[in-house]
Design an enzyme around this catalytic site. Structure first.
Site, short mmCIF file in Angstrom:
data_model
loop_
_atom_site.label_atom_id
_atom_site.label_comp_id
_atom_site.label_asym_id
_atom_site.label_seq_id
_atom_site.Cartn_x
_atom_site.Cartn_y
_atom_site.Cartn_z
N GLY A 164 -1.65 6.87 -5.46
CA GLY A 164 -1.02 7.58 -4.36
C GLY A 164 -1.74 7.44 -3.04
CD GLU A 288 -1.82 0.69 -7.68
OE1 GLU A 288 -2.40 1.37 -8.53
OE2 GLU A 288 -1.24 1.19 -6.71
NE ARG A 292 5.85 4.90 -9.20
CZ ARG A 292 4.67 4.70 -8.62
NH1 ARG A 292 3.56 4.96 -9.27
NH2 ARG A 292 4.60 4.24 -7.40
NE ARG A 339 9.19 4.84 0.28
CZ ARG A 339 8.26 4.98 -0.66
NH1 ARG A 339 7.63 6.14 -0.78
NH2 ARG A 339 7.95 4.00 -1.46
#
Ligand code: ADP
Length: 448
Positions: A164, A288, A292, A339
């Site tokens: 995050g 990384e 999900r 977004r």
């Protein structure tokens, strides 16, 4: 096929999962907190269960409450969405041990990729390029200093258990690294309950390029092209597009192959994302893997025509993915996702409250994934993402023009949103010409 899926999430992604289940004739169970009784996913699901209080740790993160809701309603599967319990290997294990199907990767793959330094070592062993740095968590400050001396400054310290965009510390010289080392460990311990940190070379102007992959239980692993996610603020993505203007077809094929190799190294199953940093010289390095479905999955759906959620559900049921057995999934046109956050576009402070009036844009090439409706009261307890506006055009130019008009047609009254910021980005010359790197927003906000 699955019969009844419990969705361990809320908001837009819960609604998106319900849509996919509907098309596959799967029943759905919504769980919700006391603050989310009026949330759209509760209304849209076939059944719903209140699982706790407003704060996520008493509801959406409460594993026993989620499992109890699945048992009471007779669900045979759990979809975690993104965030909350989506990358919690322990949760995935409990779901499995309770005889339920987890709509996601095996717990072992979540655990491996959740430990960033272990993930680096595993993909590197599979031949995927990683940035120079430590292959194991750092034992102490002197090891950090020695390594940084070898690979050269600047370097970045990262929490092994991080995520995050948190738990990262930059150092441009030895003095900074000395100071950063202890802070990074303390922060990592506090945020993730694990003080281990690792170190890698810090790239000054990279692009964030990530590859969508799908893997089924029959051994097939494919990539569905990349997403350009360099438009970030404080390591949080704001706008994503597919494909990236930076990749040639040869480079796409090569990085896609590396993404597939990374997924295979983790014995991955389900939808996942392999993130890379792309340097100006065209070299790329694994950063990384996200185990999900991601917020930005719609841009890939728009350019490939593949419904990733439906594929994910089919794969969880043990079926083969339905992609034609071709070498590469064809990419058509260009897609951009904005977004839309409930926040002040200047200060970025959250802006919860009642949506007084709502007009969603439509027309050719426009998609909105949202849980908003007029009269809805956005609770202050959760992520500020309230909608994703996605546009698709025959090329990037058309997607940008379409993005401008769709943002102009969007009306969300009663609260502040990030729509205005997106509208301005679409007029920025660097953006229009595709000159992007992860510091685009920092530069843009300083200048703007
Ligand atoms: P998280 O899991 O917390 O999102 P990531 O490892 O994905 O962390 O990194 C988030 C962002 O931080 C990247 O998108 C990039 O902008 C920046 N970043 C991470 N590692 C590096 C690096 N070695 N060099 C330059 N930027 C980096």
């Amino acid at each position: 096929m699955l019969r009844k899926v419990l969705i361990a999430n809320r908001g837009e992604i819960a609604v998106r999962i319900i849509a996919a289940c509907r098309e596959l004739d799967i029943r759905t169970v919504a769980v919700h907190s006391e603050a989310d009784r009026e949330c759209l996913h509760v209304e849209m699901a076939d059944e719903s269960v209140c699982i706790g209080g407003p704060y996520a740790n008493t509801s959406y993160l409460n594993i026993s409450a989620v499992i109890a809701a699945a048992e009471i309603t007779g669900a045979d599967a759990v979809h975690p969405g993104y965030g909350f319990l989506a990358e919690n290997a322990h949760f995935a294990e409990i779901v499995r041990d309770c005889g339920l199907t987890f709509v996601g990767p095996p717990p072992e793959a979540i655990r491996l990729m959740g430990n960033k330094s272990a993930a680096r070592a595993a993909v590197s062993a599979a031949g995927v390029p990683i940035l120079p740095g430590s292959k194991e968590p750092l034992q102490g400050r002197s090891e950090a200093l020695r390594l940084a001396g070898e690979i050269g400054y600047p370097v970045i310290l990262k929490a092994s258990a991080g995520g995050g965009g948190r738990g990262m510390r930059l150092a441009f010289d030895e003095r900074e690294l000395r100071a950063a080392f202890d802070t990074a460990r303390t922060e990592a311990e506090r945020a993730f309950g694990d003080p281990s940190v690792y170190l890698e070379k810090y790239l000054e102007r990279p692009r964030h390029i990530e590859f969508q992959i799908l893997a089924d239980t029959h051994g097939r692993v494919v990539h569905l092209g990349e997403r350009e996610c360099s438009i970030q603020r404080r390591h949080q993505k704001l706008l994503e597009e597919a494909p990236s203007v930076a990749l040639s077809p040869e480079q796409r094929a090569e990085m896609g192959k590396a993404a597939v190799a990374a997924a295979r190294a983790a014995r991955y199953v389900s939808a996942g994302t392999v993130e890379f940093l792309l340097s100006e010289d065209g070299s790329y390095h694994f950063m990384e893997m996200n185990t999900r479905i991601q917020v930005e999955h719609p841009v890939t759906e728009m350019v490939t025509g593949v419904d990733l959620l439906k594929e994910q559900l089919r794969i969880a049921a043990g079926e083969r993915m339905t992609l034609p057995p071709r070498k590469a999934v064809p990419i058509r046109g260009h897609a951009i996702e904005f977004r839309i956050n409930a926040e002040d576009p200047d200060s970025f402070a959250p802006s919860p409250g009642v949506v007084r009036r709502l007009v969603l844009p439509g027309g050719p090439g426009v998609r909105v994934d949202t849980h908003l409706y007029a009269g809805y009261s956005i609770p202050p307890y959760y992520d500020s993402l309230i909608a994703k506006l996605i546009v698709h055009g025959k090329d990037r130019e058309e997607a940008i023009v379409r993005g401008r008009r769709a943002l102009d047609m969007l009306r969300v009254e009663g609260i502040q949103t990030s729509a205005r910021l997106h509208r301005r980005i679409l007029d920025d010359l660097d953006f229009i010409e595709g000159r992007l790197d992860t510091h685009f927003m920092a530069r843009y906000l300083r200048e703007g």
